[in-house]
Design a protein around this motif. Structure first.
Motif, PDB file in Angstrom:
ATOM      1  N   ASP A 199      18.231  39.073 118.836  1.00 54.78           N
ATOM      2  CA  ASP A 199      19.260  39.295 117.814  1.00 54.78           C
ATOM      3  C   ASP A 199      20.607  38.738 118.277  1.00 54.78           C
ATOM      4  O   ASP A 199      21.275  38.015 117.546  1.00 54.78           O
ATOM      5  N   HIS A 203      22.715  35.601 116.563  1.00 50.80           N
ATOM      6  CA  HIS A 203      24.053  35.756 115.971  1.00 50.80           C
ATOM      7  C   HIS A 203      25.007  34.687 116.500  1.00 50.80           C
ATOM      8  O   HIS A 203      25.817  34.145 115.766  1.00 50.80           O
ATOM      9  N   HIS A 245      13.939  42.772 111.403  1.00 54.43           N
ATOM     10  CA  HIS A 245      14.445  41.839 110.388  1.00 54.43           C
ATOM     11  C   HIS A 245      14.541  40.449 110.997  1.00 54.43           C
ATOM     12  O   HIS A 245      14.510  40.301 112.219  1.00 54.43           O
ATOM     13  N   HIS A 349      22.268  39.117 109.381  1.00 52.21           N
ATOM     14  CA  HIS A 349      21.184  39.753 108.628  1.00 52.21           C
ATOM     15  C   HIS A 349      21.814  40.846 107.792  1.00 52.21           C
ATOM     16  O   HIS A 349      23.003  41.092 107.900  1.00 52.21           O
TER      17      HIS A 349
HETATM   18 ZN   LIG Z   1      22.162  41.936 114.611  1.00 46.80          ZN
END
Ligand SMILES: [Zn+2]
Length: 401
Positions: A199, A203, A245, A349
């Motif tokens: 994640d 980003h 996600h 997200h």
């Molecule tokens: Zn995140």
């Protein structure tokens, strides 16, 4: 005696990321899993309770609750509003963090782009970490259920100090750790590995970057090594790997300027800006409709009315998360949010679960039913492997065929 489970949670791994993960991509089950409308906090609650957001109640980190606000001590200082500035808000948060005890993932986050005046109305919706007892008042988690059944579990990668995520996977002495935990030298019923690395790198660099690919390859290799060690100890060990996600490439847009150009002053009423949501609390219904119409007219997203929210199972019984919810669609993300300035944010997200890129993954050594999997299936699926019974009436169900 059921087989031990190696359960691995990878924050923010989209389905297309599996192209760099040959070990995971080679398992019996490699499926998409539908996410929730929101961020990781609501995903975690769905995954670990088997309930959807409108039933477990966790949607966003920040909510309105003046009575429980950790900043309620600031009420007598409202007169400082005319000199409201960032250092002041950061200092107030820092002091608050010292005396308000939380063990949650986000703790009391620093309040960045948000008025001083409204801080005493803000509360955090979670105060504990999900593996801890009674994470939610609304429902027990899979961890609560394991504790109640006397099943041992081990958490890897969530240490406050010391290695986290990938570093912990790579460092964890696979066999020694597994041997050390559990009763009488037996491995615990479940080892839960947590990694936020995919994640974070997504980003900062986008999911298709070399940096992100490299992290995915290393995580894949580390899981392969951990699983091989677990199978050497107990050949019946089952593997379950999932994410909450995927990611979307984004460009930043300033919320305050964008909406001001359309006649909406975000500072006029209590307003929380997250990465792609603007949540407002406007008591007067006529004004709320008027503001909603103006937000819709901007053409970069839409106000989510009750039916729309209900469709995503995010219609809440009260207005703790706002009574006007504006959703900013991709490819945009807000720069100035309550969290910060999103400097360097190129991927995000929180977009509609309907987009294929929003999907997470669900991978296992076991076969699953031929149906759309959802995050609320995770807890019942783990329970199934562990031989734990789950109550009827959950939103999710065990995925196994
Ligand atoms: Zn995140």
């Amino acid at each position: 005696m059921t087989a031990p489970v190696l359960a691995v949670f990878l924050d923010g791994l989209g389905y297309d990321g599996l192209a760099d993960m040959p070990f995971l991509a080679g398992q019996s089950t490699v499926r998409r899993i539908r996410t929730e409308l929101g961020y990781s906090i609501t995903c975690h609650a769905s995954m670990y309770t088997g309930l959807r957001p409108d039933r477990h109640g966790l949607w966003f980190v920040w909510q309105r609750d003046a009575g429980r606000s950790p900043f309620r001590w600031l009420r007598p200082f409202r007169w400082l509003d005319p000199v409201d500035n960032l250092p002041m808000r950061l200092a107030a948060t820092k002091i608050t963090r010292r005396f308000v005890r939380t063990t949650s993932w986000f703790g009391i986050p620093y309040v960045v782009n948000f008025p001083w005046r409204d801080m005493p109305q803000l509360d955090v919706s979670e105060r504990r970490l999900w593996p801890e007892p009674h994470y939610l008042a609304t429902a027990p988690t899979i961890f609560d259920r394991m504790r109640a059944a006397g099943l041992e579990f081990e958490i890897v990668g969530m240490e406050r100090r010391g290695p986290r995520g990938l570093a912990a996977f790579e460092e964890a002495p696979t066999e020694a750790t597994a041997a050390g935990a559990g009763v009488g030298g037996n491995p615990p019923a479940l080892r839960y590995l947590f990694a936020g690395d995919i994640d974070h790198v997504s980003h900062a660099h986008r999911r298709h970057s070399d940096e992100a690919r490299d992290v995915r390859r290393r995580i894949d290799a580390a899981i392969e090594r951990q699983f091989a060690a677990a199978r050497r100890r107990d050949p019946s060990t089952e593997l379950v790997v999932w994410s909450d996600h995927g990611h979307h490439d984004v460009e930043r847009v300033d919320p305050f300027e964008t909406f001001a150009a359309h006649g909406v002053d975000l500072r006029r009423q209590l307003t929380v800006v997250d990465t792609n949501f603007v949540r407002m609390w406007i008591p007067d219904e006529r004004r709320r409709r008027e503001v909603a119409a103006r937000l819709d007219a901007v053409g970069i997203g839409r106000v989510m009315d009750e039916p729309a929210l209900a469709g995503y199972r995010c219609a809440m019984p009260d207005d703790r998360y706002g009574n006007l919810i504006f959703y900013l669609d991709r490819p945009r993300a807000f720069s100035r949010t309550i969290w910060g300035f999103a400097r360097g944010l190129v991927s995000a997200h929180g977009y509609l679960p309907d987009y294929p890129e929003s999907d997470g993954v669900f991978i296992s050594t076991r076969g699953v039913e031929d149906r759309q999997l959802q995050l609320a299936d995770v807890a019942p699926s783990l329970a199934g492997l562990l031989g734990l019974s789950m109550p009827a009436g959950l939103d999710g169900a065990a995925a196994w065929d």
